[in-house]
Design an enzyme around this catalytic site. Structure first.
Site, short mmCIF file in Angstrom:
data_model
loop_
_atom_site.label_atom_id
_atom_site.label_comp_id
_atom_site.label_asym_id
_atom_site.label_seq_id
_atom_site.Cartn_x
_atom_site.Cartn_y
_atom_site.Cartn_z
N VAL A 137 -24.56 2.80 -28.54
CA VAL A 137 -23.85 1.61 -28.12
C VAL A 137 -24.67 1.04 -26.65
CG1 VAL A 137 -21.97 0.04 -27.82
CG2 VAL A 137 -21.82 2.01 -29.46
N LYS A 210 -22.18 -1.92 -33.44
CA LYS A 210 -21.87 -1.26 -31.95
C LYS A 210 -20.35 -1.70 -31.87
CE LYS A 210 -26.55 -1.60 -30.59
NZ LYS A 210 -27.45 -2.71 -30.04
N1 HSE Z 1 -32.64 -3.63 -31.67
C1 HSE Z 1 -31.42 -3.47 -30.96
C2 HSE Z 1 -31.52 -4.32 -29.88
C3 HSE Z 1 -31.53 -1.98 -30.09
O1 HSE Z 1 -32.34 -5.49 -29.83
O2 HSE Z 1 -30.56 -4.47 -28.98
C4 HSE Z 1 -30.79 -0.66 -30.97
O3 HSE Z 1 -29.67 -1.16 -31.52
#
Ligand code: HSE
Length: 437
Positions: A137, A210
């Site tokens: 997260v 998350k």
């Molecule tokens: N792809 C995600 C982001 C990061 O752009 O924040 C990994 O969870």
């Protein structure tokens, strides 16, 4: 130089992509500091890769590489397994087998925990083997430890968070440069912020996973994905940012977690209007932020990079250090402590909010009264109304904000308004967060 007086902790690293390579390189870079701070010697013993022959920017010794994650389970010397292979099937097997083999798990896999955390933490509880997941997260922001440890004495009243850097970059560019969603996404891909297949990010699900993890930790029961409300960012248009600005707001992909007086928990991730004057409105680009309200601590704010090699590996290494200290001293927690003090998700249709609604209409007599008639009949009170004296792709726009209303009632209103003959396109409706609770 290894210090023979320190206890050796053997690590099996499954996955050597961006984050895995960062973990390996940074463990080497700060080995002396980690040795002093943990009182252990952390050694990477195996690295699982798909193709050992592939050239890599960070080249570990060839003897460490394997293509079989079972090698990590079968090696009795390995104490900790770091799961960075992603996905929810093979990663699930790896984590399950690690726990059954008594090996501590460190993972950054938010989709795995959101979808199968209930089973995995039950197994962690049964085997007494912990799962650490700081990297799952908000990348480098230490929000998991904050909720688990720093706020252990607080009842969490709410969290408002920006949890996806890709979406935050896209919305920042749409807001500041007035470009379309498609252009902003292309930019994000060119800069390496967005995946070639950006679906998990732009659908809102990455942030929602998350949020589900944060809410589950805060309220002591593992929340089901079907109880989480999710909307992505791909339907937004530059004009929504213009109207939001006119109303003194900006638009962010906001995750909101809160509990009501009946101890029902609400978890939502959707593009929302928030006041320009609020501190979260100035969290721009690929940055993440989490605002937590606890009953004792009050309001707190955490800001940082939510993705990327170094920030994410910083969180993995922090988990490795905790796990190494736990192994050396015999202290353990399993990562998630279930309890029955909350235990219920709030039905989505009962959650309440103020709303922004933009309706493309034909510019003719009686349109305003038809639309406001629907809102009035459903008891939805209008707070402000705007009808700009210009047309957008041939349609006029009616823009309203409402007072607080149950989401279910608002869904009904949007459906009824969409069916009116005078409505010339799909209405866009977004929550307006006051940020007061
Ligand atoms: N792809 C995600 C982001 C990061 O752009 O924040 C990994 O969870």
């Amino acid at each position: 130089m290894p210090d023979p007086s320190k206890r050796t902790i053997c690590i099996g690293l499954a996955g050597f992509g961006n984050v895995g390579a960062g973990v390996y390189a940074n463990l080497e870079k700060n080995a002396d500091l980690l040795r002093e701070r943990t009182g252990t010697e952390m050694v990477v013993k195996h690295i699982v890769v798909r193709d050992p022959a592939k050239p890599r920017a960070i080249e570990p010794p060839a003897g460490l590489l394997t293509t079989r994650w079972r090698d990590l389970i079968e090696d009795g010397a390995v104490n900790i397994i770091v799961e960075l292979i992603g996905g929810t099937t093979e990663a699930f097997e790896l984590v399950k087998e690690s726990l059954l083999a008594g090996k501590i798990v460190v993972t950054g896999n938010k989709a795995l925990l959101a979808e199968r955390g209930r089973e995995l933490f039950a197994l962690a509880g049964k085997t007494g083997v912990p799962i650490y997941f700081e990297a799952a997260v908000a990348g480098g922001i230490p929000i998991i430890k904050t909720v688990q440890e720093a706020f252990v004495g607080n009842r969490i009243e709410s969290m408002h968070a920006i949890l996806n850097g890709t979406c935050n970059y896209i919305l920042t560019r749409m807001s500041q440069a007035g470009i379309s969603y498609e252009e902003a996404l292309r930019e994000a891909q060119e800069l390496g912020y967005a995946e070639a297949d950006p679906e998990l990010d732009v659908s809102g699900w990455d942030a929602a996973h998350k949020a589900l993890i944060l809410a589950s930790l805060s309220y002591g029961f593992w929340i089901r994905t079907e109880d989480v409300y999710v909307e992505g960012v791909s339907e937004l248009e530059p004009m929504d940012f213009q109207f939001a600005a006119l109303l003194g707001h900006t638009i962010k992909l906001l995750s909101v977690i809160r509990v009501d007086g009946k101890k029902q928990v609400e978890v939502r991730t959707e593009p929302s209007l928030l006041p320009k004057s609020h501190v979260l409105a100035s969290v721009n680009g690929v940055y993440n932020a989490v605002l937590v309200r606890g009953d004792i601590v009050g309001e707190t704010l955490f800001y940082g990079r939510g993705a990327g090699q170094n920030p994410t590996s910083s969180s993995v290494i922090s988990d490795l250090a905790d796990a190494a200290v736990a192994l050396a001293n015999g202290a353990r927690h399993t990562g998630f402590v279930p309890h029955g003090l909350y235990g219920k998700s709030k039905p989505l249709e009962e959650t309440t909010a103020a709303y922004y609604i933009r309706i493309p209409v034909r510019d003719e007599a009686g349109v305003l009264s038809q639309v406001t008639g629907v809102l009035g009949k459903l008891g939805i009170s209008i707070r402000s109304a705007v009808q700009p004296d210009e047309s957008f792709a041939g349609a006029s726009m009616l823009v309203f904000t409402t007072h607080e209303v149950a989401s279910g009632r608002m869904w009904e209103a949007v459906e009824a308004i969409s069916g009116l003959d005078c409505v010339a396109g799909r209405p866009v409706w977004l929550r307006v967060e006051s940020m007061n609770d």
